[in-house]
Every structure is written in C-alpha cells, then in structure tokens.
Design an enzyme around this catalytic site. Sequence first.
Site, PDB file in Angstrom:
ATOM      1  CG  ASP A 173     -32.367 -54.942  62.449  1.00 30.30           C
ATOM      2  OD1 ASP A 173     -32.971 -54.117  63.159  1.00 30.30           O
ATOM      3  OD2 ASP A 173     -32.948 -55.619  61.557  1.00 30.30           O
ATOM      4  CB  SER A 174     -31.553 -49.712  65.127  1.00 37.22           C
ATOM      5  OG  SER A 174     -31.126 -50.199  66.382  1.00 37.22           O
ATOM      6  CG  ASP A 208     -33.187 -56.873  66.065  1.00 36.34           C
ATOM      7  OD1 ASP A 208     -34.186 -57.433  66.549  1.00 36.34           O
ATOM      8  OD2 ASP A 208     -33.131 -55.644  65.851  1.00 36.34           O
ATOM      9  CE  LYS A 245     -36.294 -56.268  68.251  1.00 39.58           C
ATOM     10  NZ  LYS A 245     -36.444 -55.977  66.811  1.00 39.58           N
ATOM     11  CD  GLU A 267     -37.970 -56.014  61.723  1.00 33.78           C
ATOM     12  OE1 GLU A 267     -38.459 -55.864  60.577  1.00 33.78           O
ATOM     13  OE2 GLU A 267     -37.071 -55.270  62.175  1.00 33.78           O
ATOM     14  CD  GLU A 321     -40.084 -49.718  65.196  1.00 35.29           C
ATOM     15  OE1 GLU A 321     -39.556 -50.848  65.317  1.00 35.29           O
ATOM     16  OE2 GLU A 321     -39.476 -48.739  64.719  1.00 35.29           O
TER      17      GLU A 321
HETATM   18  O1  KIV Z   1     -33.319 -52.570  65.795  1.00 37.58           O
HETATM   19  C1  KIV Z   1     -33.828 -51.998  66.766  1.00 37.58           C
HETATM   20  O2  KIV Z   1     -33.214 -51.161  67.438  1.00 37.58           O
HETATM   21  C2  KIV Z   1     -35.204 -52.341  67.109  1.00 37.58           C
HETATM   22  C3  KIV Z   1     -35.913 -51.459  68.085  1.00 37.58           C
HETATM   23  C4  KIV Z   1     -36.284 -50.195  67.433  1.00 37.58           C
HETATM   24  C5  KIV Z   1     -37.079 -52.134  68.699  1.00 37.58           C
HETATM   25  O3  KIV Z   1     -35.744 -53.270  66.595  1.00 37.58           O
END
Ligand code: KIV
Length: 275
Positions: free
Chosen positions: A43-44, A82, A112, A114, A181
């Site tokens: 989600d970056s 994500d 993924k 969090e 992280e």
């Molecule tokens: O969103 C992302 O790119 C991430 C990485 C920084 C692990 O969660």
Amino acid sequence: MKNTVTSFMAAKGKEKLSMVTAYDYSTARMVQESPVNAILVGDSLGMVMLGYENTLAVTLEDMLHHCKAVARACRDPLLVCDLPFLSYHISVEDSVRNAGRLLAEGGCEAVKLEGGVEFCQEIRSLTRASIPVMGHLGLTPQSIHAFGGFKVQGKSIAAAQKLLDDARAIQDAGVFSIVLEGIPQALARRISSELAVPTIGIGAGAGCDGQVLVWHDMMGISARKPKFARCFAELAPTFQEALRNFDAAVKSGEFPSSEYCYQVEQEEEIAARIK
Ligand code: KIV
C-alpha cells in the site's frame, strides 16, 4: 523456480529471502526476470504511485487495480498484496471478503496485514479460508497517527516485549512470515531467532531472514528516501537526462528521423492527391 508460501517457510535458516514492491505490469516483468523471491504490491503505492502523504487513503479497489497488473507478469516470485487501511479492521467477515477478493480477482497468492495480537482472530479466519497471511510489525505505516509520525518502534523494554509477544501471537494464529519494519536490529535479530516463520526486514537490520525494499527507494526515484533504504541504482539522473535529450531532439527537429517513420509505397503521391 516457483516461490510459494511453503518454499518461503522452508527457506528459514537455510537461505535469505528477497522481496521488492511492484505496482505495475512492466516492473513486475523485470522482477519476474530476476532471482528475487517475492513481489509485494504494497500500500506504499499510495505514496510512491499516487502521491499521497501516507498510506491511509489507499482503497481495496486501488490495491486490486495494481495487483491485477502485477499478476499478469508475475509467475515465479511469490505474489503478496497488502490489505489496505480499514479493509480488515471492521469485522472478521469483511477481512475474509476483502482478502478473498485480492486472491480471486487480484491474482495474488497471499495477503499482508499490519498489527499484532489484536488481529489474531482475523488471521485465524483468513488462514481457515485458505488465504495465506504475512504479518507486519514495528513501524507499521497504517498506524502513523497513533505513533505520532514515522518513528522507530520497540525502543523501550516494554515496547520490545510487546513486539516479541505480538510476533509469537500472530505466528500462533497462522502467519507464514512476518515483515519487521523500523525496529532496532538487536530486537529484530531476537524476534527472528525466536520464530519458526521467516522474518522479512525493512529498516530492521541484517538479523532478519530476508529483506524487502520499496522499488522507488532502491532504484533512486522516490521523492523521499528513508535512511534505511539503500539505492541499488541511481536512476533519477538517467531519466532526467533522457527527458532533456528527448526535449532537445523534438525542438531541433532531429527526432523523429526516417528510421523512426513508417515507409509506405507512393506515400508522397497519396499525400499529395487527397483533398
Ligand atoms: O507497503 C509497503 O510497501 C510495505 C513494505 C514497506 C514492507 O508494507
């Protein structure tokens, strides 16, 4: 060789794992042609692709859009996507539906999310639905406001203990791997040595079982590069030079020369005869 959640888990203690983010088909093609083990549609993308200040505004539809593009090129790397903010926070049913869409429509092989012990119920329900889950602990960007900014986590004994407890809890709930992280390297090493599943570090030192980087950071094209991100290529000056050269060639008339044009029989005559 095809990377899977089982090959990921089997690599623990034997071989370090590499993961990079990708958000589009062309980038995913490059990763596909490399030995990198996994692609994360992170989600970056909200920050590096869409220009948001943080990841909070990213929607499930955004993730699906980018995940589908990446999936069209990703065959050998494990494809992880994500779950964005609020897609797994409201109810367990919601989490399963949203994660299921990322697999069924987006084409990823794992999701993924969090968070620690507070998300064990969601993790159990996802794994029960055969949706593999990667955890993410430490400086979790979706909690940026709760943390008061992008700040290193786990600096006190209590905070470090909470992270180790969280890691154990989500492992027990069924995650196949955990991203660590923005935490001290000694803590990341300790957590990694305690767990049976591989840890993937970002800003957490070399004691993790693998490393992940954001594409734009490692290629030197991000607007803000975090301290922990190593540039493996400095591509921004190369792109700038290409843009200057293109602009100059267009303005001088040097581009496009005949080699870049279609040659058609009698084209002059045809062009002259049309009214
Ligand atoms: O969103 C992302 O790119 C991430 C990485 C920084 C692990 O969660």
